[in-house]
Every structure is written in C-alpha cells, then in structure tokens.
Write an enzyme that holds these catalytic residues in place. Structure first.
Site, PDB file in Angstrom:
ATOM      1  CE  LYS A 173      -1.713   3.085   1.781  1.00 59.76           C
ATOM      2  NZ  LYS A 173      -1.426   4.461   1.292  1.00 59.76           N
ATOM      3  NE  ARG A 177       0.795  12.917   1.388  1.00 58.96           N
ATOM      4  CZ  ARG A 177       1.423  13.138   2.514  1.00 58.96           C
ATOM      5  NH1 ARG A 177       2.602  13.702   2.508  1.00 58.96           N
ATOM      6  NH2 ARG A 177       0.889  12.790   3.655  1.00 58.96           N
ATOM      7  CB  CYS A 281      13.035   8.998   7.813  1.00 60.74           C
ATOM      8  SG  CYS A 281      14.065   7.736   7.086  1.00 60.74           S
TER       9      CYS A 281
HETATM   10  P1  NAD Z   1       2.266   9.180   6.811  1.00 58.62           P
HETATM   11  O1  NAD Z   1       2.375   8.573   8.159  1.00 58.62           O
HETATM   12  O2  NAD Z   1       1.329  10.301   6.601  1.00 58.62           O
HETATM   13  O3  NAD Z   1       1.842   8.056   5.739  1.00 58.62           O
HETATM   14  C1  NAD Z   1       2.511   6.830   5.664  1.00 58.62           C
HETATM   15  C2  NAD Z   1       1.558   5.781   5.102  1.00 58.62           C
HETATM   16  O4  NAD Z   1       0.473   5.605   6.010  1.00 58.62           O
HETATM   17  C3  NAD Z   1       0.940   6.167   3.763  1.00 58.62           C
HETATM   18  O5  NAD Z   1       0.861   5.012   2.964  1.00 58.62           O
HETATM   19  C4  NAD Z   1      -0.444   6.681   4.141  1.00 58.62           C
HETATM   20  O6  NAD Z   1      -1.400   6.454   3.135  1.00 58.62           O
HETATM   21  C5  NAD Z   1      -0.777   5.878   5.372  1.00 58.62           C
HETATM   22  N1  NAD Z   1      -1.597   6.609   6.346  1.00 58.62           N
HETATM   23  C6  NAD Z   1      -1.656   7.947   6.534  1.00 58.62           C
HETATM   24  N2  NAD Z   1      -2.488   8.241   7.540  1.00 58.62           N
HETATM   25  C7  NAD Z   1      -2.958   7.070   8.010  1.00 58.62           C
HETATM   26  C8  NAD Z   1      -3.852   6.723   9.067  1.00 58.62           C
HETATM   27  N3  NAD Z   1      -4.416   7.645   9.831  1.00 58.62           N
HETATM   28  N4  NAD Z   1      -4.114   5.413   9.273  1.00 58.62           N
HETATM   29  C9  NAD Z   1      -3.533   4.455   8.518  1.00 58.62           C
HETATM   30  N5  NAD Z   1      -2.682   4.739   7.503  1.00 58.62           N
HETATM   31  C10 NAD Z   1      -2.395   6.024   7.253  1.00 58.62           C
HETATM   32  O7  NAD Z   1       3.764   9.581   6.375  1.00 58.62           O
HETATM   33  P2  NAD Z   1       4.223  10.388   5.087  1.00 58.62           P
HETATM   34  O8  NAD Z   1       3.850  11.816   5.240  1.00 58.62           O
HETATM   35  O9  NAD Z   1       3.833   9.679   3.851  1.00 58.62           O
HETATM   36  O10 NAD Z   1       5.809  10.230   5.218  1.00 58.62           O
HETATM   37  C11 NAD Z   1       6.609  11.067   6.010  1.00 58.62           C
HETATM   38  C12 NAD Z   1       6.855  10.453   7.363  1.00 58.62           C
HETATM   39  O11 NAD Z   1       7.475   9.161   7.224  1.00 58.62           O
HETATM   40  C13 NAD Z   1       7.837  11.261   8.205  1.00 58.62           C
HETATM   41  O12 NAD Z   1       7.375  11.279   9.521  1.00 58.62           O
HETATM   42  C14 NAD Z   1       9.131  10.475   8.096  1.00 58.62           C
HETATM   43  O13 NAD Z   1      10.039  10.652   9.165  1.00 58.62           O
HETATM   44  C15 NAD Z   1       8.620   9.089   8.073  1.00 58.62           C
HETATM   45  N6  NAD Z   1       9.599   8.169   7.514  1.00 58.62           N
HETATM   46  C16 NAD Z   1      10.249   7.353   8.371  1.00 58.62           C
HETATM   47  C17 NAD Z   1      11.220   6.496   7.905  1.00 58.62           C
HETATM   48  C18 NAD Z   1      11.960   5.603   8.834  1.00 58.62           C
HETATM   49  O14 NAD Z   1      12.701   4.782   8.351  1.00 58.62           O
HETATM   50  N7  NAD Z   1      11.806   5.700  10.133  1.00 58.62           N
HETATM   51  C19 NAD Z   1      11.505   6.454   6.524  1.00 58.62           C
HETATM   52  C20 NAD Z   1      10.794   7.293   5.667  1.00 58.62           C
HETATM   53  C21 NAD Z   1       9.839   8.151   6.177  1.00 58.62           C
END
Ligand code: NAD
Length: 497
Positions: A173, A177, A281
């Site tokens: 999934k 965006r 991240c």
């Molecule tokens: P996000 O949490 O908004 O979304 C991540 C995924 O979760 C997407 O597929 C989205 O569709 C889904 N999602 C969003 N809201 C949800 C909800 N309420 N319930 C269930 N699923 C939901 O993150 P983003 O904005 O796409 O990515 C940026 C974030 O990811 C930053 O916080 C970044 O630090 C983090 N990140 C962490 C790592 C790591 O390795 N720790 C790596 C890359 C990105």
C-alpha cells in the site's frame, strides 16, 4: 487525466471505489493524475490474490526464487531512469537524488538474490547419543507493506524483495501522493517471471491500511511513515496478534565538536539538511554546535545554504526541488514563523523563495534557524522540510544528553577529529543509526535499518538479517534414527545428558 488503478493478481484492476485522490507535480503545482482509494472490498481482493499465490510460491525452490530475483534486479537496473523520472514527477526531488533512491532500493534486491545462502539453517550433530538437531526457517504467509511518500521506490524495496525471496506473497500500500513508481515495479516483477498474485499493489488511505491490518490472512505488517500512524499500525496489528514492524518519524541531530573541520562539517550539514528538501527520515534537522566555535559553524552553514540551487527536480542544475504538496509547504512555512515568534534567530528564511516560471510550485528555500531551544515547536515537531535548527551545547556530554532527551532515535551524527569523543558518542546515544563524520548514516542493504524509541515500534529493523528474520519463522528439529531392536531408552524423567 489518467486514473491510477490497483495491481492485483498480475494486472491493473479498477476496483470498486468511488473515491480518488489527486496526484500533483510539485514543481508546477498542477495535478497529474487521480489515484484510486481502495475500499475494504478492494483490499480483500488483493489479499485473496496474495493468499491464492502463496501455496505455489512458498513451495517454489530456492534456486527458482533466486532466479526471479536476479531477473527483477536486472530489470530495475535497466529501468532505473524511468523509475527516477516518475519519482521526480510526483515527489519533486531532483533526478540524481531519485536515481540514488532507486540504486539504494536495488541494493536490497541484490541482498535478497542471496536468499539460498541467507536461509541456510544450523545443524548440530550428536547433541545426545544418536540424536541430531537442526533448524530451518519458513515463510509466514501474506505480508503487507505500507509506505510513505518520501521514498516511493526505495522504502517499498526495503520490504518486498526480502519478503518475496523468503517465499511470502505481498500486498504493497504505497503513499497516495506518489503512487506511480510502485506500478512500474509491479510490471517489472511480471516481466521477471514472478507468478501473478505474489506481488500486489493496493492504492488508498487509512481505509485500505486498516482493512489490510484487519484481514485475517495477513500474517505480518511492515510500516514506514510518521510516528502517530506508526503507533496506530503497531497497536492495531499487535492487538490482532500479528507480527509488525512500524518505523516512525525522526529528529536527527548532528553534533559538531570544536575539533571538527568546520568546512567539511558545514558541507555535509547542508547536504544532509536540504537534500531532498529535508524530506528524508534521516535528514539532519538539528545541528548541535558544541563549544565556543559555534558561531563559525553557523556562518559556514549559512554561506553554503544561501548558494543551494532550488528548482524543478527534472532540471539538471537544481540541487533541491519543491516539497511534496501545497499543504506541506504551508505547514513548514507556518512552523518557520513559530520559530521566529518563539525566539529563534532566522538566519536564512526560505518562505519567500520564488522559482521563476514555477510560481505555483511547492517551493521553499533553505531555512536556517539559530539559537533554537528544546521547548520551541521547530525543535519539538518533525518539520520534514528544508529547515535546519541550530542548538548549542557546552561539551560532548551535554550534546549527548540533549539527543537522549529527544523522543525520537532514528539517526544521529558527530563531526570530530577525536576518536575518543566519537567512541563516547557512539556508546552514549540512544539512537539506532550513527554516523561518524557521515551525516546521513543509512546502513547498507546487508545491515538492517531502524531507529530507537518513537522512531520504531516493534523489535525488528528492516532489510538485512533482521528483515529475513521478520519475514520467516524458525523450526528446530530434534531427530534420532534407532537401529532395529535397539533399547528405546524411554524414561519418565525429563531427558538430559
Ligand atoms: P504518513 O504517516 O502520513 O503516511 C505513511 C503511510 O500511512 C501512507 O501510505 C499513508 O497512506 C498511510 N496513512 C496515513 N495516515 C494514516 C492513518 N491515519 N491510518 C492508517 N494509515 C495512514 O507519512 P508520510 O507523510 O507519507 O511520510 C513522512 C513520514 O514518514 C515522516 O514522519 C518520516 O520521518 C517518516 N519516515 C520514516 C522512515 C523511517 O525509516 N523511520 C523512513 C521514511 C519516512
């Protein structure tokens, strides 16, 4: 306008949803596509396809599985530019950076090509008289991967090459965006000879995610995204008794000691803070200048940050592209404003940055905020944009304590010429990934990637040996082959030697 469909059972599928989300080109601000947002029924169809493919794929020989991985590896390599162009068009990052992301994902595929070796078990001869013991690992079933927008190819490739090589089937999934890269990856899997249904892509939002977590046939959930959603995914999947690894957000500190080469450190701070517009991240978001030379560090960073070339990701001269959406841009700009209101010194303000010809694009310039304190919003929140905050510390121990007081523990770095300080730092910080004169210490594919504290919920990191452990479970066999009419030796005591 094209509608991006799901990929289920080896082909694009329209599904049943009336809901869609817009996909933008962040450099122009114009909408490129619509992407479907799955219903629970669509999620069930993807899981059913993965479940149906599991029996065949999990029984496929190791050499055959490895050959499909090798074919996929070659196809990703040959299509790296195409993938990078899709990433740049929907995420906004510069092409060279998008290509770098594809290459780092490819390294995980290369790691997974070694699956026959990685899945070798242990064997102990004669653990008791005439008794041998050995262990082996089996796949766990249908695995789900939920991934963020910031690495639309690499983060999915942290997960599915390892899961599939181990004999599992997979439902991805991706972020709604920037969903196109995952569709090209699905086509490449098919071309590589992966049986239909082993790899599926389900587009959507929370509805799709929760349906995947709740599906009884899904055995394990890998998540990468923001901390609140990581916590939600971890709690919901754990409550259903599933295996789950949920990687969250970050605030990555880089400390600069007085004995560091200031020019070297400043070059790397600027690259680590503003590369990919800070949407990594592992981006450096907090610099900790230690000791009396702090002003020199700030000056050196400011000079370099002013020179960063901001422009469309597809333009070869650009070093930094736009951020992903208009909302992200507004949120980051508002946080910069709060930083100033709460006492930060905005040395460089990226809010008014305009890229000629791209006035509607989601651009921000590099922003540098000095004199940041721990209680300010710019420090407490993950900004996830091109903003570097500078804090000050008296010595290395104070800097370590500052890092350890932060709820996140993803990555951190030290710039120093002292081995003793570097060693003290490495042993003292409660952070999963540490760089010594390396600003963005992302481990290679044959190590595992993961943070501590609120940067990871669950106990297994992704890819590398921990990835193999996550996507398999162990059996240990204890066996004897008695000779005909041998005394059975059976007794009522618990057997011991
Ligand atoms: P996000 O949490 O908004 O979304 C991540 C995924 O979760 C997407 O597929 C989205 O569709 C889904 N999602 C969003 N809201 C949800 C909800 N309420 N319930 C269930 N699923 C939901 O993150 P983003 O904005 O796409 O990515 C940026 C974030 O990811 C930053 O916080 C970044 O630090 C983090 N990140 C962490 C790592 C790591 O390795 N720790 C790596 C890359 C990105």
């Amino acid at each position: 306008m094209a509608v991006i469909e799901h990929w289920i059972g080896g082909k694009a599928v329209a599904g049943h949803s009336a809901r869609t989300a817009p996909v933008y080109d962040p450099a122009t601000g114009r909408q490129r596509h619509e992407v479907l947002l799955a219903t629970p029924r669509d999620a069930a169809a993807a899981v059913d396809a993965a479940r149906a493919a599991y029996d065949g794929w999990s029984q496929t020989s190791l050499t055959r599985r490895a050959r499909v991985l090798f074919a996929f590896r070659d196809l990703v390599d040959r299509n790296a530019e195409r993938l990078a162009e899709l990433i740049t068009a929907e995420h906004g990052k510069v092409l060279s950076d998008a290509l770098g992301e594809v290459r780092r994902g490819l390294e995980v595929v290369e790691f997974a090509c070694g699956i026959p070796t990685l899945l070798k078990g242990d064997y102990s001869d004669q653990v008791s008289t005439g008794v041998d013991t050995w262990s082996f690992r089996e796949p766990i079933g249908v695995c789900a991967g939920i991934t963020p927008f910031n690495f639309p190819a690499m983060v999915p490739m942290w997960m599915f090459p390892v899961a599939i090589a181990c004999g599992n089937t997979f439902v991805l999934k991706p972020s709604e965006r920037d969903p196109s890269a995952s569709m090209l990856l699905a086509e490449l899997w098919r071309e590589a000879g992966l049986p239909d249904g082993v790899f599926n892509v389900l587009h959507g939002d929370r509805v799709a995610v929760d349906a995947l977590i709740d599906a009884p046939e899904v055995a394990a959930v890998s998540f990468v995204g923001s901390t609140p959603v990581a916590r939600h995914v971890h709690e919901r999947a754990s409550a259903a008794g599933k295996r789950v690894q949920a990687l969250g957000g970050a605030k990555n500190h880089a400390i600069v000691l007085p004995d560091a080469d200031v020019g070297f450190a400043a070059d790397h701070l600027v690259a680590g803070a503003y590369g990919s517009a800070g949407e990594r991240c592992m981006a450096v978001s907090a610099a900790v200048a230690v000791g009396p030379g702090a002003d020199r560090v700030v000056d050196a960073v400011a000079r370099r940050a002013r020179a960063v070339r901001v422009g469309p990701g597809a333009h070869p001269d650009s070093e930094m592209g736009p951020v992903v959406t208009r909302e992200a841009r507004e949120r980051i700009a508002a946080l910069i404003g709060t930083g100033a209101e709460q006492g930060g010194q905005v040395v460089l303000d990226g809010r008014e940055h305009v890229v000629p010809g791209h006035e509607q694009g989601f651009f921000l310039g590099p922003t540098l905020i000095d004199q940041v304190r721990r209680d300010m919003d710019v420090y407490r929140e993950e900004i996830f944009g091109p903003v570097l905050c500078v804090l000050r510390a008296g010595d290395v121990d104070e800097a370590i304590a500052l890092i350890n007081a932060n709820p996140y523990g993803n990555g951190t770095a030290i710039f120093t010429s002292s081995g003793e300080s570097a060693r003290r730092f490495q042993r003292g910080v409660q952070v999963g990934m540490i760089g010594i004169n390396v600003p963005v210490p992302v481990p290679m594919a044959f190590y595992s990637f993961g943070g501590w504290k609120e940067s990871l919920f669950g106990d297994k990191h992704v890819h590398g040996p921990e990835g193999v452990a996550f996507y398999t479970r162990a059996k240990v066999v204890t066996a004897r082959w008695p000779r005909p009419r041998e005394d059975s030796g059976a007794g009522f005591d618990f057997p011991s030697n």
